[in-house]
Design an enzyme around this catalytic site. Structure first.
Site, PDB file in Angstrom:
ATOM      1  N   HIS A   3      38.133 -24.686 -34.292  1.00  0.00           N
ATOM      2  CA  HIS A   3      37.988 -24.303 -32.887  1.00  0.00           C
ATOM      3  C   HIS A   3      37.010 -25.229 -32.181  1.00  0.00           C
ATOM      4  O   HIS A   3      36.029 -25.682 -32.786  1.00  0.00           O
ATOM      5  CB  HIS A   3      37.490 -22.857 -32.758  1.00  0.00           C
ATOM      6  CG  HIS A   3      38.419 -21.837 -33.326  1.00  0.00           C
ATOM      7  ND1 HIS A   3      38.497 -21.566 -34.678  1.00  0.00           N
ATOM      8  CD2 HIS A   3      39.337 -21.035 -32.727  1.00  0.00           C
ATOM      9  CE1 HIS A   3      39.422 -20.636 -34.893  1.00  0.00           C
ATOM     10  NE2 HIS A   3      39.943 -20.302 -33.725  1.00  0.00           N
ATOM     11  N   HIS A  32      44.294 -15.595 -24.311  1.00  0.00           N
ATOM     12  CA  HIS A  32      44.007 -15.375 -25.734  1.00  0.00           C
ATOM     13  C   HIS A  32      43.932 -13.891 -26.081  1.00  0.00           C
ATOM     14  O   HIS A  32      42.971 -13.406 -26.694  1.00  0.00           O
ATOM     15  CB  HIS A  32      42.705 -16.073 -26.140  1.00  0.00           C
ATOM     16  CG  HIS A  32      42.602 -16.306 -27.615  1.00  0.00           C
ATOM     17  ND1 HIS A  32      42.250 -15.311 -28.505  1.00  0.00           N
ATOM     18  CD2 HIS A  32      42.803 -17.407 -28.367  1.00  0.00           C
ATOM     19  CE1 HIS A  32      42.234 -15.799 -29.736  1.00  0.00           C
ATOM     20  NE2 HIS A  32      42.581 -17.072 -29.679  1.00  0.00           N
ATOM     21  N   ASP A  78      41.601 -25.081 -31.723  1.00  0.00           N
ATOM     22  CA  ASP A  78      41.999 -23.983 -30.841  1.00  0.00           C
ATOM     23  C   ASP A  78      40.937 -23.588 -29.813  1.00  0.00           C
ATOM     24  O   ASP A  78      39.742 -23.787 -30.021  1.00  0.00           O
ATOM     25  CB  ASP A  78      42.309 -22.743 -31.674  1.00  0.00           C
ATOM     26  CG  ASP A  78      43.676 -22.790 -32.323  1.00  0.00           C
ATOM     27  OD1 ASP A  78      44.219 -23.900 -32.469  1.00  0.00           O
ATOM     28  OD2 ASP A  78      44.192 -21.724 -32.705  1.00  0.00           O
ATOM     29  N   ASP A  79      41.437 -22.982 -28.734  1.00  0.00           N
ATOM     30  CA  ASP A  79      40.698 -22.179 -27.751  1.00  0.00           C
ATOM     31  C   ASP A  79      40.038 -22.961 -26.628  1.00  0.00           C
ATOM     32  O   ASP A  79      39.488 -22.360 -25.717  1.00  0.00           O
ATOM     33  CB  ASP A  79      39.643 -21.284 -28.416  1.00  0.00           C
ATOM     34  CG  ASP A  79      40.232 -20.250 -29.339  1.00  0.00           C
ATOM     35  OD1 ASP A  79      41.474 -20.220 -29.487  1.00  0.00           O
ATOM     36  OD2 ASP A  79      39.465 -19.475 -29.929  1.00  0.00           O
ATOM     37  N   HIS A 132      48.312 -21.935 -26.004  1.00  0.00           N
ATOM     38  CA  HIS A 132      47.633 -20.830 -26.691  1.00  0.00           C
ATOM     39  C   HIS A 132      47.465 -19.632 -25.768  1.00  0.00           C
ATOM     40  O   HIS A 132      46.530 -18.852 -25.922  1.00  0.00           O
ATOM     41  CB  HIS A 132      46.282 -21.314 -27.209  1.00  0.00           C
ATOM     42  CG  HIS A 132      45.763 -20.584 -28.411  1.00  0.00           C
ATOM     43  ND1 HIS A 132      46.573 -20.024 -29.378  1.00  0.00           N
ATOM     44  CD2 HIS A 132      44.479 -20.306 -28.806  1.00  0.00           C
ATOM     45  CE1 HIS A 132      45.819 -19.448 -30.307  1.00  0.00           C
ATOM     46  NE2 HIS A 132      44.557 -19.603 -29.972  1.00  0.00           N
TER      47      HIS A 132
END
Length: 260
Positions: A228, A136, A81-82, A132
């Site tokens: 991540h 965020h 993620d991210d 995503h």
């Protein structure tokens, strides 16, 4: 799902994202990553702001949050993620290549826009893309439907453009802040809502041993594991993955993608 904390860098992303809210999808031709696209109308009650008659959208998928792996009962879904991040994404990609592992990358729209070459590298390596959101925002479930639409649809456009036309196949709400509306909207765009079962909590940098122990202890809870590749120093993440991936294989697991 528990909300993630301790990621102040996303406040800066949110500020950066304010300049993106007026983006429109003008005559974009989008290509599906795996499934053939087909012109479908949005489902009743789920608006698709900024849609154009020329736009080709992916077939609607189920709106419930998925955890299962397409490799069956002994499958594992590695999700990252991210990112993308110019320092850590290439290192994660190299580790995945060396171990013969495919993963799902849940990308923040502003990051994808900033590093399109990395988005393309993820796709070229055979991994899948996940939306995503633009910035965020872990409080999305408290915001208006118009705001949720902007976050999801603008990120979809940004990721698709950065990838060279490959659409995200999943949608993961930041911190698990799903709503019925956001799930239905994402599903109407061909993005299956994606949860997780095992949170390595690598964003807290608790130590490699702790992260590895968490995955080993909790993998029986379900197949989707959360790591991540952005938001700070991810050296512990890389080190933990280097230990976790061969261990999972030794336990008889195989790596796949979340079902759609």
């Amino acid at each position: 799902m528990a909300r993630h904390k301790g990621r102040g860098w996303h406040g800066r992303l949110l500020a950066a994202a304010l300049g993106v809210t007026a983006m429109a999808a003008a005559t974009s031709i989008w290509t599906a990553q795996a499934d053939p696209v087909a012109g479908r109308q949005p489902q009743a009650g789920v608006p698709a702001p900024d849609a154009r008659p020329q736009e080709r959208t992916a077939a609607k998928v189920a709106a419930d949050i998925v955890h299962a792996s397409d490799r069956g009962a002994r499958g594992v879904n590695i999700t990252i993620d991210d990112g993308p991040d110019p320092v850590w994404t290439p290192r994660v990609l190299q580790l995945l290549k060396d171990s013969g592992t495919k993963a799902t990358f849940c990308m923040v729209g502003t990051q994808a826009e900033a590093y399109p070459d990395l988005v393309k590298a993820v796709v070229a390596a055979g991994h899948r893309l996940c939306n995503h959101t633009v910035s965020h925002d872990t409080t999305m479930d408290t915001k208006s439907e118009a705001y949720q639409s902007q976050q999801i649809l603008d990120a979809e456009r940004m990721i698709t453009k950065a990838s060279g036309g490959v659409r995200p196949q999943y949608y993961r709400a930041p911190g698990g802040a799903f709503t019925p509306y956001s799930r239905q909207l994402a599903a109407s765009r061909g993005m299956r809502p994606l949860g997780w079962n095992v949170d390595s909590r690598d964003f807290e940098r608790p130590g490699v041993d702790t992260m590895v122990a968490t995955v080993k202890r909790e993998i029986s809870d379900g197949p989707t594991v959360l790591f991540h590749d952005a938001g700070g120093d991810r050296s512990q993440t890389v080190a933990a993955l280097r230990e976790v991936l061969p261990w999972l294989r030794q336990q008889g697991y195989s790596f796949g993608f979340p079902v759609r």
